[in-house]
Design an enzyme around this catalytic site. Structure first.
Site: not given
Ligand code: PSU
Ligand code: MN
Length: 307
Positions: A27, A88, A108, A140, A142-144, A161
């Site tokens: 990524e 992003k 991701v 909140d 994540s879309a992951d 994390k």
């Molecule tokens: N967690 C990490 N390092 C990162 C990310 C998450 O420890 O770099 C990044 C990844 O690209 C992940 C994104 O897909 O943050 C998730 O962001 P969000 O929570 O806004 O979906």
């Molecule tokens: Mn989010």
């Protein structure tokens, strides 16, 4: 237009796809929004070397010039690392970035989406996004996680994390039918720490087993990907209680600064690095290299199964 018209795949990766060689997607949000410049430049190049040394072909993804890029040139890697005017990009942003010709780093979720469009089945990252602490109020998430539920790519990461609610993240993945496999571990890792206090569904002993599970899942037509949770090498592990304190401090700062939405994760990552004076960053690099190695081993085994 066909979806293929939006893909820009390097010749090397195109050839590898056609001949069934092992490929590992990487990524770019980890570069643009997860790591500081210029330290990220060395990482961006070295992680690709790790993949090559393990016998696979690296495919870093990004959105550049109205295309979904699969495989970046050295200059393109540097562009993502400098991260000037680089957004992003999660799933919801993809079409807008393409249509309006903006430069975007792939999360991701988006990397899985692009990998899947190209036919790449293995992806190495640092850690996935998940259910944030306090999500019962903020929603909140994540879309992951939705991407893991729907897109057929195996993601190798060091768990997540504890900026996230790890327990709720695992519950969500269970609900969505996403296998969570521990790579040589019974414990779901917490990024900097080998253990989170939560278990995995299965402890898989080796890359070959991971490849077999992937093949079986997709032979059955089961939708979605899987998470292969690979703990940080013991010599780089950080103390759990210390990191909890650091993360809580970062979360407090985010609250005070009124951070929310897609800015939350990058904000927390940057402040965790600052609070630990970079110690956490050194661990972050090492776990990401290790994930790239394990993902490559899995890609090699998966390619053998499909010969
Ligand atoms: N967690 C990490 N390092 C990162 C990310 C998450 O420890 O770099 C990044 C990844 O690209 C992940 C994104 O897909 O943050 C998730 O962001 P969000 O929570 O806004 O979906
Ligand atoms: Mn989010």
């Amino acid at each position: 237009m066909n979806y293929k018209d939006y893909l820009s795949i390097t010749d090397e990766i195109q050839e590898a796809l056609e001949s069934g060689k092992p490929i590992v997607a990487l990524e770019s949000t980890i570069l643009s929004h997860g790591m500081p410049f210029p330290e990220n430049v060395e990482f961006a190049h070295k992680v690709e070397v790790v993949v090559r040394e393990a016998g696979a072909i690296p495919a870093t993804t990004a959105i550049i010039g109205g295309k979904l890029k699969i495989g970046l040139t050295s200059d393109e890697l540097d562009l993502m690392c400098k991260a000037e005017n680089v957004g992003k990009v999660s799933r919801r942003d993809v079409a807008t970035y393409l249509a309006t010709n903006q430069t975007g780093a792939t999360t991701v979720a988006t990397t899985m989406l692009i990998a899947s469009l190209a036919g790449i089945k293995v992806f190495a990252t640092g850690g996935i996004g998940g259910v944030h602490r306090g999500a019962t109020e903020t929603m909140d998430i994540s879309a992951d996680l939705q991407e893991l539920a729907h897109t057929p790519v195996a993601v190798v990461g060091a768990g997540c994390k504890s900026i996230l609610d790890i327990g709720l993240t695992l519950e969500y993945l269970e609900t969505m039918g996403v296998p969570v496999l521990g790579y040589q571990t019974d414990d779901f890792p917490a990024f900097y720490c080998r253990k989170s206090g939560f278990g995995v569904d299965y402890n898989i002993p080796d890359a070959q087993t991971a490849a077999k599970i992937m093949k079986t899942k997709w032979d059955l037509g089961l939708e979605g990907g899987m998470l292969i949770a690979n703990p940080i090498p013991a010599e780089y592990e950080l103390d759990y209680d210390y990191m909890e304190k650091v993360i809580n401090e970062a979360l407090e700062m985010a609250k005070k600064d009124g951070i929310h939405g897609k800015a939350t994760t990058p904000y927390l990552l940057a402040h965790i690095k600052d609070i630990t004076s970079g110690v956490s960053f050194a661990s972050n690099l090492q776990l990401a290299y290790h994930n790239a190695k394990v993902a490559s081993d899995i890609a090699v085994e998966f390619a053998k199964l499909n010969k």
